[in-house]
Design a protein around this motif. Structure first.
Motif, mmCIF file in Angstrom:
data_model
loop_
_atom_site.group_PDB
_atom_site.id
_atom_site.type_symbol
_atom_site.label_atom_id
_atom_site.label_comp_id
_atom_site.label_asym_id
_atom_site.label_seq_id
_atom_site.Cartn_x
_atom_site.Cartn_y
_atom_site.Cartn_z
ATOM 1 N N GLY A 30 -45.325 6.589 0.766
ATOM 2 C CA GLY A 30 -44.086 6.072 1.345
ATOM 3 C C GLY A 30 -44.218 4.683 1.935
ATOM 4 N N ILE A 31 -45.384 4.080 1.812
ATOM 5 C CA ILE A 31 -45.605 2.752 2.388
ATOM 6 C C ILE A 31 -45.797 1.754 1.260
ATOM 7 C CG2 ILE A 31 -47.074 1.345 3.885
ATOM 8 C CD1 ILE A 31 -47.854 3.937 5.312
ATOM 9 N N PRO A 32 -44.943 0.711 1.217
ATOM 10 C CA PRO A 32 -45.074 -0.271 0.142
ATOM 11 C C PRO A 32 -46.428 -0.975 0.173
ATOM 12 C CG PRO A 32 -43.159 -0.762 1.539
ATOM 13 C CD PRO A 32 -43.879 0.399 2.137
ATOM 14 N N ASP A 33 -47.002 -1.171 -0.983
ATOM 15 C CA ASP A 33 -48.228 -1.945 -1.154
ATOM 16 C C ASP A 33 -49.445 -1.279 -0.503
ATOM 17 O OD1 ASP A 33 -49.427 -4.158 -2.340
ATOM 18 O OD2 ASP A 33 -49.282 -5.368 -0.523
ATOM 19 N N MET A 34 -49.357 0.029 -0.212
ATOM 20 C CA MET A 34 -50.476 0.719 0.426
ATOM 21 C C MET A 34 -51.543 1.083 -0.587
ATOM 22 S SD MET A 34 -51.414 1.769 3.427
ATOM 23 C CE MET A 34 -51.946 3.068 4.486
ATOM 24 N N GLY A 35 -51.113 1.353 -1.808
ATOM 25 C CA GLY A 35 -52.088 1.730 -2.828
ATOM 26 C C GLY A 35 -52.591 3.141 -2.598
ATOM 27 N N ASP A 36 -53.704 3.439 -3.212
ATOM 28 C CA ASP A 36 -54.307 4.761 -3.069
ATOM 29 C C ASP A 36 -55.562 4.613 -2.223
ATOM 30 O OD1 ASP A 36 -54.995 7.392 -3.266
ATOM 31 O OD2 ASP A 36 -55.783 7.238 -5.289
ATOM 32 N N ASP A 37 -55.355 4.582 -0.906
ATOM 33 C CA ASP A 37 -56.487 4.396 -0.001
ATOM 34 C C ASP A 37 -57.129 5.712 0.418
ATOM 35 O OD1 ASP A 37 -56.398 1.656 -0.096
ATOM 36 O OD2 ASP A 37 -55.168 1.448 1.686
ATOM 37 N N HIS A 98 -46.946 -6.921 2.947
ATOM 38 C CA HIS A 98 -45.789 -6.776 2.079
ATOM 39 C C HIS A 98 -44.545 -7.298 2.807
ATOM 40 C CE1 HIS A 98 -42.585 -4.545 -0.072
ATOM 41 N NE2 HIS A 98 -43.427 -4.557 -1.103
ATOM 42 N N TRP A 99 -43.606 -7.884 2.066
ATOM 43 C CA TRP A 99 -42.408 -8.474 2.676
ATOM 44 C C TRP A 99 -41.636 -7.464 3.528
ATOM 45 C CZ3 TRP A 99 -37.650 -6.403 1.997
ATOM 46 C CH2 TRP A 99 -37.454 -5.564 0.899
ATOM 47 N N PHE A 100 -41.648 -6.197 3.162
ATOM 48 C CA PHE A 100 -40.907 -5.192 3.926
ATOM 49 C C PHE A 100 -41.494 -5.042 5.331
ATOM 50 C CE2 PHE A 100 -39.699 -0.773 5.048
ATOM 51 C CZ PHE A 100 -38.321 -0.944 5.008
ATOM 52 N N ILE A 102 -42.924 -7.430 6.956
ATOM 53 C CA ILE A 102 -42.504 -8.644 7.678
ATOM 54 C C ILE A 102 -41.091 -8.458 8.223
ATOM 55 C CG2 ILE A 102 -42.020 -11.119 7.457
ATOM 56 C CD1 ILE A 102 -44.270 -11.150 5.269
ATOM 57 N N ALA A 103 -40.206 -7.866 7.415
ATOM 58 C CA ALA A 103 -38.839 -7.586 7.876
ATOM 59 C C ALA A 103 -38.858 -6.621 9.064
ATOM 60 C CB ALA A 103 -38.008 -7.021 6.728
ATOM 61 N N LEU A 104 -39.717 -5.607 8.996
ATOM 62 C CA LEU A 104 -39.824 -4.668 10.117
ATOM 63 C C LEU A 104 -40.309 -5.376 11.380
ATOM 64 C CD1 LEU A 104 -41.375 -1.549 8.344
ATOM 65 C CD2 LEU A 104 -39.005 -1.843 9.112
ATOM 66 N N THR A 105 -41.231 -6.303 11.218
ATOM 67 C CA THR A 105 -41.739 -7.065 12.362
ATOM 68 C C THR A 105 -40.616 -7.861 13.015
ATOM 69 O OG1 THR A 105 -43.896 -7.221 11.287
ATOM 70 C CG2 THR A 105 -43.474 -8.745 13.109
ATOM 71 N N ALA A 106 -39.764 -8.462 12.209
ATOM 72 C CA ALA A 106 -38.635 -9.225 12.754
ATOM 73 C C ALA A 106 -37.726 -8.313 13.590
ATOM 74 C CB ALA A 106 -37.852 -9.884 11.626
ATOM 75 N N ILE A 107 -37.478 -7.115 13.111
ATOM 76 C CA ILE A 107 -36.664 -6.151 13.860
ATOM 77 C C ILE A 107 -37.364 -5.761 15.152
ATOM 78 C CG2 ILE A 107 -35.774 -3.777 13.815
ATOM 79 C CD1 ILE A 107 -35.380 -4.210 10.741
ATOM 80 N N GLU A 108 -38.680 -5.558 15.077
ATOM 81 C CA GLU A 108 -39.458 -5.141 16.246
ATOM 82 C C GLU A 108 -39.544 -6.238 17.310
ATOM 83 O OE1 GLU A 108 -42.959 -4.114 14.127
ATOM 84 O OE2 GLU A 108 -42.097 -2.234 13.392
ATOM 85 N N VAL A 109 -39.343 -7.482 16.916
ATOM 86 C CA VAL A 109 -39.323 -8.595 17.864
ATOM 87 C C VAL A 109 -37.904 -8.806 18.406
ATOM 88 C CG1 VAL A 109 -39.589 -11.106 18.076
ATOM 89 C CG2 VAL A 109 -41.341 -9.757 16.922
ATOM 90 N N ALA A 110 -36.897 -8.643 17.554
ATOM 91 C CA ALA A 110 -35.516 -8.957 17.934
ATOM 92 C C ALA A 110 -34.858 -7.893 18.816
ATOM 93 C CB ALA A 110 -34.674 -9.171 16.673
ATOM 94 N N LEU A 111 -35.101 -6.624 18.547
ATOM 95 C CA LEU A 111 -34.377 -5.569 19.268
ATOM 96 C C LEU A 111 -34.803 -5.340 20.717
ATOM 97 C CD1 LEU A 111 -33.676 -2.763 16.639
ATOM 98 C CD2 LEU A 111 -32.064 -4.347 17.698
#
Length: 139
Positions: A30-37, A98-100, A102-111
């Motif tokens: 469910g996590i973008p760009d996580m791969g098979d870690d 991953h860009w997603f 980065i978008a979450l980070t923006a929300i976590e800073v703005a809210l």
């Protein structure tokens, strides 16, 4: 202010519960760009999904209180902002995700500043507004 704080807090809670359930169910898939870690990353992701679900439940609990407890909102918003700090540390150590993310980070800073402002405004309003049915204070 109270209505905005109530609905933003409820929205945050429902979103966090949904995200937590999603991560519990999907794990690293469910996590973008996580791969098979592997098993360790999947275990960690599902664990944090449960923590995030619980975090969302506290947001919902706070939103349902009258008045909304400003101290609880401040703590929850600060924890959310701390998540963004963690992401910035990750950027410094590993580079941009991953860009997603980065978008979450923006929300976590703005809210968080919005929640802090609304909680303070609501706290001031409730401090100056007598509760219905309460007796007047005498000195």
């Amino acid at each position: 202010m109270a209505t905005a704080l109530k609905w933003l807090s409820m929205t945050m809670g429902v979103a966090c519960v949904a995200i937590g359930i999603f991560h519990l169910a999907a794990g690293i898939d469910g996590i973008p760009d996580m791969g098979d870690d592997g098993a360790t990353a999947d275990s960690q992701t599902r664990f944090f999904g449960a923590i995030f679900l619980g975090y969302g439940v506290v947001w919902i609990w706070a939103a349902r209180q009258t008045p909304i407890p400003a101290t609880v909102i401040r703590w929850l918003a600060s924890i959310f902002l701390l998540g963004a700090v963690g992401r910035f540390i990750s950027v410094a150590v590993y580079g941009w995700p991953h860009w997603f993310q980065i978008a979450l980070t923006a929300i976590e800073v703005a809210l968080p500043p919005i929640y802090l402002w609304l909680a303070t405004a609501d706290e001031k309003r409730t401090a100056t507004t007598p509760m219905a049915g309460s007796a007047p204070a005498f000195s």
